[in-house]
Design an enzyme around this catalytic site. Structure first.
Site, PDB file in Angstrom:
ATOM      1  N   HIS A  43       0.827  -1.203   0.000  1.00  0.00           N
ATOM      2  CA  HIS A  43       0.000   0.000   0.000  1.00  0.00           C
ATOM      3  C   HIS A  43       0.867   1.262   0.000  1.00  0.00           C
ATOM      4  O   HIS A  43       0.534   2.253  -0.655  1.00  0.00           O
ATOM      5  CB  HIS A  43      -0.917  -0.003   1.229  1.00  0.00           C
ATOM      6  CG  HIS A  43      -1.982  -1.051   1.169  1.00  0.00           C
ATOM      7  ND1 HIS A  43      -3.320  -0.757   1.188  1.00  0.00           N
ATOM      8  CD2 HIS A  43      -1.903  -2.410   1.077  1.00  0.00           C
ATOM      9  CE1 HIS A  43      -4.022  -1.877   1.117  1.00  0.00           C
ATOM     10  NE2 HIS A  43      -3.175  -2.881   1.059  1.00  0.00           N
ATOM     11  N   ASP A  52      -5.510   5.694   2.313  1.00  0.00           N
ATOM     12  CA  ASP A  52      -5.620   4.278   2.015  1.00  0.00           C
ATOM     13  C   ASP A  52      -7.005   3.790   2.440  1.00  0.00           C
ATOM     14  O   ASP A  52      -7.663   4.368   3.312  1.00  0.00           O
ATOM     15  CB  ASP A  52      -4.531   3.532   2.791  1.00  0.00           C
ATOM     16  CG  ASP A  52      -4.552   2.037   2.518  1.00  0.00           C
ATOM     17  OD1 ASP A  52      -4.001   1.635   1.485  1.00  0.00           O
ATOM     18  OD2 ASP A  52      -5.129   1.286   3.328  1.00  0.00           O
TER      19      ASP A  52
END
Length: 467
Positions: A3, A100
């Site tokens: 990520h 995120d």
């Protein structure tokens, strides 16, 4: 890492190509991986990109050994984001916050501060459409999704076989499912959703999420395909394994090497690693094998300590394997410079766990894939590569057996590296390589997609944070 890398690449592009000042907010803990530390302290980061560490979180006081990966991540994030409002106020003059998927607590904080929040989908568009559809599934389906008699029919998308569903939604009774559902339920609150993909790679999914009536009714925020954002490292680090990989590749014939790497956190059982080693040896093809100590506990066992392992391949690879394959194979403990290996002309194939970053790197460099999914949504990715995109092949697993045998490994290696089918995969991968480059270049679809959001941000005098 899966990520952080694309989020950091977005931050770099905003600074380098769009003249933004970006604060990159990092959740810090007392168990940060060596690989993460190296990435965020790279001397190649552009001026105008500041790494801002949130106050550290004591992982050991929050988590237990039996917590699954996503639960562990979400518990850490929950605690860390308690400081978010204070940090944003201190930074001041913020135009937008990009978060995120597992940082959706930021929506409430930013509502109080009148800061628009954008979500960054670090996986495929297929994963996003399933995630947006999940709250409806949760309401309408009794029992477990994996017990349904037919594939999951996400509106406008290719049906998903129940065995390919991401791990986090296979058991609705566990905390991982509850956390995942919580975060995807909040996606409609976003001002927009950035996608690390582009139309040529996932045309059906992009059409569904932008045109299908179901997604319009949710309502789905505007989506912005800005990919493929992959790690761009200008120079090799000084680590001996990094320079050794490239020096070894320089001596091999073009397209002759299979790169074997199962991601930043992937591990195999001792039995499966033995079969993999034998399969590579039987194939008689050149290879680079990135390995870490086997474990029977979890396929994601190295998720939180990547780059920190004490790793001695001779202790767990088959006896004599290193000696027998010395002339045509290179074994690398734990970590290799993946982007440098994949773009090297000697690399002809990639045996991958099918994490989304690895897929994007592989197609960006025109390398076909042996799809070896381990956890999360990787089975979805593997099926898409093999059955829709046509740049990969999945090894077959005999019914009732979770281990892929050496003869099957030999078979798929030979298909990718020497067969006509392998050549067709290569042609398709090279077409996607060309398409990816066009998408990111000035006037390309991904460049323009990000540019349109940037122009909206510049219409008001603030700046940008990414988390």
């Amino acid at each position: 890492m899966g990520h952080i890398i694309p989020l950091l690449e977005l931050a770099k592009r905003l600074v380098t190509y769009h003249d933004f000042h970006v604060s990159f907010l990092v959740i810090t803990t007392n168990e940060a991986s060596a690989a993460q530390e190296q990435l965020l302290r790279s001397p190649t980061l552009p001026s105008g990109l500041d790494i801002v560490e949130l106050p550290p979180v004591d992982v050991f006081s929050l988590t237990t050994d039996d917590m699954l990966v996503l639960t562990r991540v979400c518990v850490i994030v929950e605690e860390s984001l308690k400081s978010l409002k204070h940090v944003l106020v201190e930074l001041g003059n913020i135009k937008a916050l990009v978060v995120d998927l597992f940082c959706t607590q930021a929506f409430q904080v930013c509502r109080e501060l009148s800061i628009p929040v954008y979500s960054f989908c670090t996986g495929s568009i297929a994963l996003l459409t399933l995630s947006l559809y999940l709250p409806t599934l949760d309401r309408e389906v009794d029992g477990e999704f994996v017990d349904l008699p037919e594939p999951i029919k996400v509106p406008g998308c290719t049906p998903i076989r129940t065995e390919d569903l991401l791990d986090q939604i296979k058991n609705r009774k566990i905390d991982e499912y509850k956390w995942y559902l919580l975060h995807v339920n909040r996606l409609p609150l976003a001002a927009g959703i950035f996608l690390n993909s582009w139309e040529d790679l996932e045309p059906a999914g992009l059409k569904a999420v932008t045109e299908n009536s179901f997604f319009k009714q949710i309502p789905t925020p505007r989506v912005h395909p800005i990919g493929p954002l992959i790690r761009q490292e200008e120079t090799l680090t000084a680590a001996a394994s990094n320079t050794e990989c490239v020096a070894w590749l320089d001596k091999q014939p073009p397209g002759s090497v299979l790169f074997v790497s199962l991601g930043s956190g992937g591990t195999l059982t001792a039995e499966q690693l033995t079969e993999l080693a034998w399969g590579l040896e039987l194939s008689q093809h050149r290879f680079i094998l990135v390995v870490r100590s086997p474990t029977n506990s979890s396929a994601s066992a190295a998720f939180f300590n990547v780059g920190s392992e004490d790793n001695h391949p001779k202790a767990y690879l088959p006896e004599g394997f290193l000696d027998r394959t010395e002339e045509r194979g290179l074994v690398v403990p734990s970590w290799a410079p993946q982007e440098h290996v994949l773009k090297h002309p000697s690399t002809g194939g990639f045996l991958s766990h099918c994490g989304w970053n690895s897929i994007l790197e592989s197609v960006t460099y025109g390398v076909p894939i042996i799809a070896w999914p381990l956890y999360a949504e990787q089975r979805m990715n593997a099926t898409m590569l093999a059955e829709e995109v046509g740049v990969g092949i999945k090894p077959e697993v005999r019914e009732g057996n979770s281990t892929i045998g050496r003869k099957e490994i030999e078979r798929v290696v030979r298909i990718v590296m020497e067969s006509e089918d392998g050549k067709l995969m290569k042609i398709k991968a090279l077409k996607l390589q060309e398409s990816a480059a066009k998408a990111l270049n000035a006037c390309g679809s991904s460049y323009d997609s990000l540019g349109r959001v940037v122009e909206e941000w510049k219409a008001e005098p603030k700046c940008t944070c990414i988390e």
